[in-house]
Design a protein around this motif. Structure first.
Motif, PDB file in Angstrom:
ATOM      1  N   GLN A  54       0.902  -0.948  -0.392  1.00 47.18           N
ATOM      2  CA  GLN A  54      -0.200  -0.080   0.491  1.00 47.18           C
ATOM      3  C   GLN A  54       1.001   1.212   0.080  1.00 47.18           C
ATOM      4  OE1 GLN A  54      -3.292  -0.392  -0.308  1.00 47.18           O
ATOM      5  NE2 GLN A  54      -3.080  -2.221  -0.508  1.00 47.18           N
ATOM      6  N   ARG A  55       1.382   1.152  -0.731  1.00 47.55           N
ATOM      7  CA  ARG A  55       3.384   2.173  -0.025  1.00 47.55           C
ATOM      8  C   ARG A  55       3.182   3.163  -1.560  1.00 47.55           C
ATOM      9  NH1 ARG A  55       6.841   0.753   4.570  1.00 47.55           N
ATOM     10  NH2 ARG A  55       7.977   2.797   3.257  1.00 47.55           N
ATOM     11  N   THR A  56       3.493   4.152  -1.646  1.00 44.64           N
ATOM     12  CA  THR A  56       4.033   5.068  -2.932  1.00 44.64           C
ATOM     13  C   THR A  56       5.363   5.623  -2.486  1.00 44.64           C
ATOM     14  OG1 THR A  56       2.155   6.016  -4.057  1.00 44.64           O
ATOM     15  CG2 THR A  56       1.598   3.583  -3.893  1.00 44.64           C
ATOM     16  N   MET A  57       5.928   5.961  -3.865  1.00 45.29           N
ATOM     17  CA  MET A  57       6.512   6.801  -3.403  1.00 45.29           C
ATOM     18  C   MET A  57       7.267   7.642  -4.600  1.00 45.29           C
ATOM     19  SD  MET A  57      10.357   5.510  -1.924  1.00 45.29           S
ATOM     20  CE  MET A  57      10.766   6.230  -1.266  1.00 45.29           C
ATOM     21  N   THR A  58       7.456   9.036  -5.196  1.00 43.77           N
ATOM     22  CA  THR A  58       7.623   9.342  -6.333  1.00 43.77           C
ATOM     23  C   THR A  58       9.126  10.665  -6.232  1.00 43.77           C
ATOM     24  OG1 THR A  58       5.886  11.009  -5.838  1.00 43.77           O
ATOM     25  CG2 THR A  58       5.072   8.737  -7.676  1.00 43.77           C
ATOM     26  N   PHE A  59       9.415  10.912  -7.219  1.00 45.01           N
ATOM     27  CA  PHE A  59      10.577  11.304  -7.237  1.00 45.01           C
ATOM     28  C   PHE A  59      11.538  11.800  -8.689  1.00 45.01           C
ATOM     29  CE2 PHE A  59      12.005   6.910  -5.594  1.00 45.01           C
ATOM     30  CZ  PHE A  59      12.485   7.131  -6.400  1.00 45.01           C
ATOM     31  N   MET A  60      12.590  12.009  -8.678  1.00 41.49           N
ATOM     32  CA  MET A  60      12.602  12.521  -9.958  1.00 41.49           C
ATOM     33  C   MET A  60      14.434  11.977  -9.648  1.00 41.49           C
ATOM     34  SD  MET A  60      10.867  14.695 -11.944  1.00 41.49           S
ATOM     35  CE  MET A  60      11.683  14.656 -12.886  1.00 41.49           C
ATOM     36  N   GLY A  61      14.108  10.752 -11.291  1.00 38.97           N
ATOM     37  CA  GLY A  61      15.270  10.526 -10.981  1.00 38.97           C
ATOM     38  C   GLY A  61      16.522  11.099 -12.248  1.00 38.97           C
ATOM     39  N   LEU A  62      17.442  10.244 -12.033  1.00 41.61           N
ATOM     40  CA  LEU A  62      18.759  10.837 -13.288  1.00 41.61           C
ATOM     41  C   LEU A  62      18.669   9.936 -14.167  1.00 41.61           C
ATOM     42  CD1 LEU A  62      20.677  12.860 -14.406  1.00 41.61           C
ATOM     43  CD2 LEU A  62      22.552  11.317 -13.008  1.00 41.61           C
ATOM     44  N   LEU A  63      18.294  10.187 -15.618  1.00 43.55           N
ATOM     45  CA  LEU A  63      18.531   9.985 -17.615  1.00 43.55           C
ATOM     46  C   LEU A  63      19.711   9.772 -17.374  1.00 43.55           C
ATOM     47  CD1 LEU A  63      17.219   8.212 -18.769  1.00 43.55           C
ATOM     48  CD2 LEU A  63      16.099  10.658 -19.898  1.00 43.55           C
ATOM     49  N   ASP A  64      20.194   8.733 -17.040  1.00 44.46           N
ATOM     50  CA  ASP A  64      21.320   8.207 -17.780  1.00 44.46           C
ATOM     51  C   ASP A  64      20.644   6.865 -18.733  1.00 44.46           C
ATOM     52  OD1 ASP A  64      23.938   7.832 -18.537  1.00 44.46           O
ATOM     53  OD2 ASP A  64      24.706   7.697 -16.212  1.00 44.46           O
ATOM     54  N   SER A  65      21.196   7.275 -19.514  1.00 46.33           N
ATOM     55  CA  SER A  65      20.829   6.330 -21.071  1.00 46.33           C
ATOM     56  C   SER A  65      22.464   5.561 -21.418  1.00 46.33           C
ATOM     57  CB  SER A  65      20.322   6.392 -22.551  1.00 46.33           C
ATOM     58  OG  SER A  65      21.360   7.655 -23.263  1.00 46.33           O
ATOM     59  N   GLY A  66      22.890   5.877 -20.920  1.00 49.45           N
ATOM     60  CA  GLY A  66      24.625   5.011 -21.304  1.00 49.45           C
ATOM     61  C   GLY A  66      25.136   4.274 -19.972  1.00 49.45           C
TER      62      GLY A  66
END
Length: 59
Positions: free
Chosen positions: A33-45
């Motif tokens: 029942q737990r959720t967390m949202t945040f921004m992550g660093l996108l590193d396609s390599g």
């Protein structure tokens, strides 16, 4: 079929106008029942992806 997506480059430190810009992707983690949202660093390599320890310790 894959759908293309674009993610914004945001300042690594919004309080400093000279900070580096980094591509960020919104993340949603869910368990039971737990959720967390945040921004992550996108590193396609990247070969390996990791989450900061403090994110996993958050209640």
């Amino acid at each position: 079929m894959m759908t293309a997506a674009r993610f914004p480059y945001i300042a690594s430190d919004p309080t400093r106008p000279d900070s580096s810009l980094m591509p960020s992707v919104p993340l949603l983690l869910a368990h039971d029942q737990r959720t967390m949202t945040f921004m992550g660093l996108l590193d396609s390599g990247a070969t390996v992806n990791v989450l900061p320890l403090w994110r996993s310790l958050r209640e």
